[in-house]
Design a protein around this motif. Structure first.
Motif, short mmCIF file in Angstrom:
data_model
loop_
_atom_site.label_atom_id
_atom_site.label_comp_id
_atom_site.label_asym_id
_atom_site.label_seq_id
_atom_site.Cartn_x
_atom_site.Cartn_y
_atom_site.Cartn_z
N ASP A 1 0.83 -1.22 0.00
CA ASP A 1 0.00 0.00 0.00
C ASP A 1 0.85 1.26 0.00
O ASP A 1 0.57 2.21 -0.73
N LYS A 2 1.87 1.27 0.84
CA LYS A 2 2.72 2.45 0.97
C LYS A 2 3.29 2.85 -0.39
O LYS A 2 3.22 4.01 -0.79
N ARG A 3 3.82 1.88 -1.09
CA ARG A 3 4.53 2.17 -2.34
C ARG A 3 3.60 2.30 -3.55
O ARG A 3 3.75 3.20 -4.35
N TRP A 4 2.62 1.39 -3.68
CA TRP A 4 1.89 1.28 -4.93
C TRP A 4 0.46 1.83 -4.89
O TRP A 4 -0.13 2.04 -5.94
N ILE A 5 -0.08 2.07 -3.71
CA ILE A 5 -1.44 2.64 -3.62
C ILE A 5 -1.37 4.12 -3.26
O ILE A 5 -1.95 4.97 -3.92
N PHE A 6 -0.62 4.43 -2.21
CA PHE A 6 -0.55 5.80 -1.73
C PHE A 6 0.69 6.55 -2.21
O PHE A 6 0.88 7.72 -1.88
N MET A 7 1.54 5.86 -2.98
CA MET A 7 2.73 6.47 -3.58
C MET A 7 3.56 7.24 -2.55
O MET A 7 4.03 8.34 -2.81
N ASP A 8 3.70 6.65 -1.38
CA ASP A 8 4.41 7.30 -0.29
C ASP A 8 5.90 7.01 -0.44
O ASP A 8 6.33 5.87 -0.33
N GLY A 9 6.68 8.04 -0.68
CA GLY A 9 8.11 7.87 -0.89
C GLY A 9 8.95 8.14 0.34
O GLY A 9 10.17 8.17 0.24
N SER A 10 8.31 8.32 1.48
CA SER A 10 9.10 8.61 2.68
C SER A 10 9.98 7.42 3.02
O SER A 10 9.65 6.27 2.74
N THR A 11 11.14 7.73 3.59
CA THR A 11 12.10 6.70 3.94
C THR A 11 12.59 6.93 5.36
O THR A 11 12.31 7.95 5.98
N GLY A 12 13.34 5.99 5.86
CA GLY A 12 13.93 6.11 7.18
C GLY A 12 13.10 5.41 8.24
O GLY A 12 11.88 5.23 8.10
N ALA A 13 13.79 5.02 9.29
CA ALA A 13 13.15 4.27 10.37
C ALA A 13 12.05 5.08 11.06
O ALA A 13 10.99 4.54 11.37
#
Length: 135
Positions: free
Chosen positions: A57-69
């Motif tokens: 979901d993070k990557r392919w639905i909501f296109m969320d590019g945030s990174t880091g712990a």
């Protein structure tokens, strides 16, 4: 992303997470039995399905590019919290089917029905509370 693409992806990812969930349950049930085994299987399946669905979901639905712990930790925490209500739907449906029919096939059918309802609700919660656009 078009609405049809969104629906296709979300449904596909729900199926993938459901299969991961049920696969994990089967592995646990293979080694355990009884009510305790069922509870452990449902918990393990839920954990596996949760992580798989979050990453997709993070990557392919909501296109969320945030990174880091820190970013992942905060989002995964919110993602998990929105899942509490939807998990209750899933667990309740799966357990009810097991208690009524006492058959693995019916338990799994209950899981699929419960997960399907839960995923529809979860999308709305995630869109509003987890992957909201930056202000």
């Amino acid at each position: 992303m078009t609405l049809s693409t969104l629906i296709f992806r979300y449904a596909t990812f729900a199926v993938i997470a459901t299969l991961a969930n049920l696969g994990a349950q089967r592995v646990v049930l293979w080694y355990t039995g009884g009510a305790t085994g069922l509870a452990l299987a449902i918990a393990a399946g839920t954990g596996v399905g949760l992580v798989v669905k979050y990453l997709l979901d993070k990557r392919w639905i909501f296109m969320d590019g945030s990174t880091g712990a820190r970013a992942h930790g905060e989002k995964f925490t919110r993602y998990t919290l929105t899942g509490v209500f939807t998990t209750a739907i899933f667990w309740g449906t799966e357990t009810a089917f097991w208690l009524i029919w006492r058959a693995d096939l019916m338990r799994e059918l209950g899981a699929v029905i419960g997960l399907s309802i839960g995923y529809v609700v979860k999308f709305q919660l995630d869109k509003r509370f987890v992957f909201r656009p930056a202000a």
